[in-house]
Design a protein around this motif. Structure first.
Motif, PDB file in Angstrom:
ATOM      1  N   GLY A 141      98.147   2.299 -51.729  1.00 59.16           N
ATOM      2  CA  GLY A 141      97.824   2.320 -50.299  1.00 59.16           C
ATOM      3  C   GLY A 141      96.328   2.367 -50.051  1.00 59.16           C
ATOM      4  N   TYR A 142      95.625   3.282 -50.724  1.00 60.85           N
ATOM      5  CA  TYR A 142      94.183   3.352 -50.461  1.00 60.85           C
ATOM      6  C   TYR A 142      93.440   2.164 -51.071  1.00 60.85           C
ATOM      7  N   THR A 143      93.992   1.555 -52.118  1.00 59.39           N
ATOM      8  CA  THR A 143      93.346   0.372 -52.701  1.00 59.39           C
ATOM      9  C   THR A 143      93.359  -0.789 -51.708  1.00 59.39           C
ATOM     10  N   VAL A 144      94.508  -1.017 -51.085  1.00 58.18           N
ATOM     11  CA  VAL A 144      94.608  -2.092 -50.089  1.00 58.18           C
ATOM     12  C   VAL A 144      93.732  -1.785 -48.879  1.00 58.18           C
ATOM     13  N   VAL A 145      93.809  -0.554 -48.378  1.00 61.85           N
ATOM     14  CA  VAL A 145      93.017  -0.165 -47.204  1.00 61.85           C
ATOM     15  C   VAL A 145      91.524  -0.284 -47.495  1.00 61.85           C
ATOM     16  N   ASP A 146      91.103   0.161 -48.672  1.00 64.04           N
ATOM     17  CA  ASP A 146      89.683   0.092 -49.004  1.00 64.04           C
ATOM     18  C   ASP A 146      89.213  -1.347 -49.200  1.00 64.04           C
ATOM     19  N   GLY A 147      90.094  -2.199 -49.698  1.00 62.39           N
ATOM     20  CA  GLY A 147      89.746  -3.611 -49.788  1.00 62.39           C
ATOM     21  C   GLY A 147      89.481  -4.205 -48.414  1.00 62.39           C
ATOM     22  N   LEU A 148      90.350  -3.879 -47.463  1.00 61.55           N
ATOM     23  CA  LEU A 148      90.165  -4.355 -46.090  1.00 61.55           C
ATOM     24  C   LEU A 148      88.934  -3.719 -45.458  1.00 61.55           C
ATOM     25  N   GLY A 149      88.714  -2.446 -45.743  1.00 66.55           N
ATOM     26  CA  GLY A 149      87.556  -1.756 -45.191  1.00 66.55           C
ATOM     27  C   GLY A 149      86.246  -2.319 -45.720  1.00 66.55           C
ATOM     28  N   ALA A 150      86.209  -2.602 -47.020  1.00 70.39           N
ATOM     29  CA  ALA A 150      84.996  -3.175 -47.608  1.00 70.39           C
ATOM     30  C   ALA A 150      84.699  -4.549 -47.014  1.00 70.39           C
ATOM     31  N   ARG A 151      85.749  -5.327 -46.779  1.00 66.15           N
ATOM     32  CA  ARG A 151      85.550  -6.638 -46.138  1.00 66.15           C
ATOM     33  C   ARG A 151      85.007  -6.477 -44.724  1.00 66.15           C
ATOM     34  N   ALA A 152      85.613  -5.560 -43.977  1.00 66.82           N
ATOM     35  CA  ALA A 152      85.213  -5.362 -42.581  1.00 66.82           C
ATOM     36  C   ALA A 152      83.806  -4.775 -42.474  1.00 66.82           C
ATOM     37  N   SER A 153      83.378  -4.073 -43.506  1.00 63.64           N
ATOM     38  CA  SER A 153      82.088  -3.375 -43.441  1.00 63.64           C
ATOM     39  C   SER A 153      80.893  -4.316 -43.502  1.00 63.64           C
ATOM     40  N   GLY A 154      81.084  -5.463 -44.159  1.00 61.13           N
ATOM     41  CA  GLY A 154      79.965  -6.363 -44.371  1.00 61.13           C
ATOM     42  C   GLY A 154      78.998  -5.858 -45.424  1.00 61.13           C
ATOM     43  N   ASN A 155      79.271  -4.694 -45.999  1.00 59.89           N
ATOM     44  CA  ASN A 155      78.406  -4.093 -47.014  1.00 59.89           C
ATOM     45  C   ASN A 155      79.270  -3.148 -47.846  1.00 59.89           C
ATOM     46  N   ALA A 156      79.807  -3.680 -48.939  1.00 62.29           N
ATOM     47  CA  ALA A 156      80.759  -2.905 -49.747  1.00 62.29           C
ATOM     48  C   ALA A 156      80.147  -1.626 -50.309  1.00 62.29           C
ATOM     49  N   LEU A 157      78.872  -1.668 -50.708  1.00 56.09           N
ATOM     50  CA  LEU A 157      78.233  -0.467 -51.246  1.00 56.09           C
ATOM     51  C   LEU A 157      78.134   0.628 -50.188  1.00 56.09           C
ATOM     52  N   ALA A 158      77.805   0.239 -48.962  1.00 54.99           N
ATOM     53  CA  ALA A 158      77.741   1.230 -47.886  1.00 54.99           C
ATOM     54  C   ALA A 158      79.130   1.813 -47.619  1.00 54.99           C
ATOM     55  N   TYR A 159      80.149   0.964 -47.646  1.00 55.27           N
ATOM     56  CA  TYR A 159      81.523   1.439 -47.424  1.00 55.27           C
ATOM     57  C   TYR A 159      81.901   2.467 -48.490  1.00 55.27           C
ATOM     58  N   ILE A 160      81.599   2.169 -49.753  1.00 59.90           N
ATOM     59  CA  ILE A 160      81.943   3.085 -50.849  1.00 59.90           C
ATOM     60  C   ILE A 160      81.207   4.412 -50.697  1.00 59.90           C
ATOM     61  N   ALA A 161      79.921   4.340 -50.346  1.00 62.78           N
ATOM     62  CA  ALA A 161      79.149   5.575 -50.170  1.00 62.78           C
ATOM     63  C   ALA A 161      79.732   6.425 -49.039  1.00 62.78           C
ATOM     64  N   TRP A 162      80.026   5.784 -47.913  1.00 64.41           N
ATOM     65  CA  TRP A 162      80.604   6.513 -46.777  1.00 64.41           C
ATOM     66  C   TRP A 162      82.008   7.025 -47.099  1.00 64.41           C
ATOM     67  N   LEU A 163      82.762   6.278 -47.891  1.00 65.74           N
ATOM     68  CA  LEU A 163      84.095   6.728 -48.281  1.00 65.74           C
ATOM     69  C   LEU A 163      84.016   8.031 -49.068  1.00 65.74           C
ATOM     70  N   ASN A 164      83.040   8.129 -49.963  1.00 64.32           N
ATOM     71  CA  ASN A 164      82.855   9.376 -50.706  1.00 64.32           C
ATOM     72  C   ASN A 164      82.521  10.536 -49.783  1.00 64.32           C
ATOM     73  N   VAL A 165      81.726  10.268 -48.773  1.00 59.47           N
ATOM     74  CA  VAL A 165      81.379  11.313 -47.800  1.00 59.47           C
ATOM     75  C   VAL A 165      82.614  11.757 -47.029  1.00 59.47           C
ATOM     76  N   VAL A 166      83.423  10.786 -46.605  1.00 59.68           N
ATOM     77  CA  VAL A 166      84.579  11.072 -45.742  1.00 59.68           C
ATOM     78  C   VAL A 166      85.713  11.748 -46.496  1.00 59.68           C
ATOM     79  N   GLU A 167      85.986  11.296 -47.706  1.00 56.10           N
ATOM     80  CA  GLU A 167      87.175  11.776 -48.412  1.00 56.10           C
ATOM     81  C   GLU A 167      86.959  13.065 -49.184  1.00 56.10           C
ATOM     82  N   GLY A 168      85.699  13.420 -49.459  1.00 61.73           N
ATOM     83  CA  GLY A 168      85.417  14.464 -50.420  1.00 61.73           C
ATOM     84  C   GLY A 168      85.607  15.913 -50.045  1.00 61.73           C
ATOM     85  N   PRO A 169      85.269  16.351 -48.836  1.00 61.99           N
ATOM     86  CA  PRO A 169      85.204  17.805 -48.603  1.00 61.99           C
ATOM     87  C   PRO A 169      86.541  18.500 -48.362  1.00 61.99           C
ATOM     88  N   TRP A 170      87.609  17.760 -48.147  1.00 60.96           N
ATOM     89  CA  TRP A 170      88.846  18.364 -47.648  1.00 60.96           C
ATOM     90  C   TRP A 170      89.554  19.236 -48.660  1.00 60.96           C
TER      91      TRP A 170
END
Length: 197
Positions: A141-170
């Protein structure tokens, strides 16, 4: 694989150990964000959805490790991922693999899952197997979602960096809520360095 082994090996404060690992990812992501450029706001819904899926992934993974061996649980969860991604991509997104590509994905998945057969079929009926299978679905599920998110972001590296920020603290926040602060701080002093690596 290394952080999975660290989490599985920690029998006393597995939740705290996992929380430190994920919080470390948040810190690293926050340090990287200023250097990778902007990301399109179109990716934000995908980031949020991925963050939610990751929370379920963490829960099921920790449950799988609580009930099964790493050598059994990890290959099942990771082996299911590629095949399920191929299926979800075809059914939900209309991105179908060619026959030889699908065959290759299936062989890789079966090869990885075959590692879980090292001790025979006796472990396949337990709760560890059930949680490993559900974990595999969340990985897909997260692999497919992240693939779509990276495409939508226009900058896959920025998406990955922000994903680490968003998913990490919980996980760490939940561990702090569940445990006494003195327990957590004591663990951090003695074992926190290992999880932080």
């Amino acid at each position: 694989a290394s952080w999975n082994a660290i989490v599985k090996a920690d029998r006393h404060h597995r939740l705290v150990s996992f929380g430190i690992i994920m919080a470390t990812g948040t810190v690293i992501g926050a340090l990287v964000v200023p250097f990778v450029g902007p990301m399109s706001m179109d990716a934000v819904p995908w980031l949020i959805l991925s963050g939610v899926i990751h929370v379920f992934y963490y829960f099921f993974l920790l449950s799988a490790y609580a009930h099964g061996d790493l050598s059994h649980v990890y290959p099942i969860a990771r082996g299911l991922g590629p095949t399920l991604v191929a299926v979800f991509s075809g059914v939900l997104l209309g991105e179908h693999l060619k026959t030889y590509e699908a065959g290759g994905v299936l062989l890789v998945s079966l090869g990885i899952m075959g590692l879980a057969l090292a001790k025979g079929l006796s472990n396949w009926g337990g709760r560890g197997t059930m949680f490993a299978i559900v974990t595999g679905f969340t990985i897909a599920g997260y692999t497919v979602v992240d693939g779509l998110g990276a495409r939508a972001s226009g900058n896959a590296l920025a998406y990955i960096a922000w994903l680490n920020v968003v998913e990490g603290p919980w996980v760490l926040a939940y561990a702090l809520w569940r445990s006494r602060p003195t327990q957590v701080m004591g663990y951090l002093r003695v074992e926190g360095w290992r999880a932080g690596l």
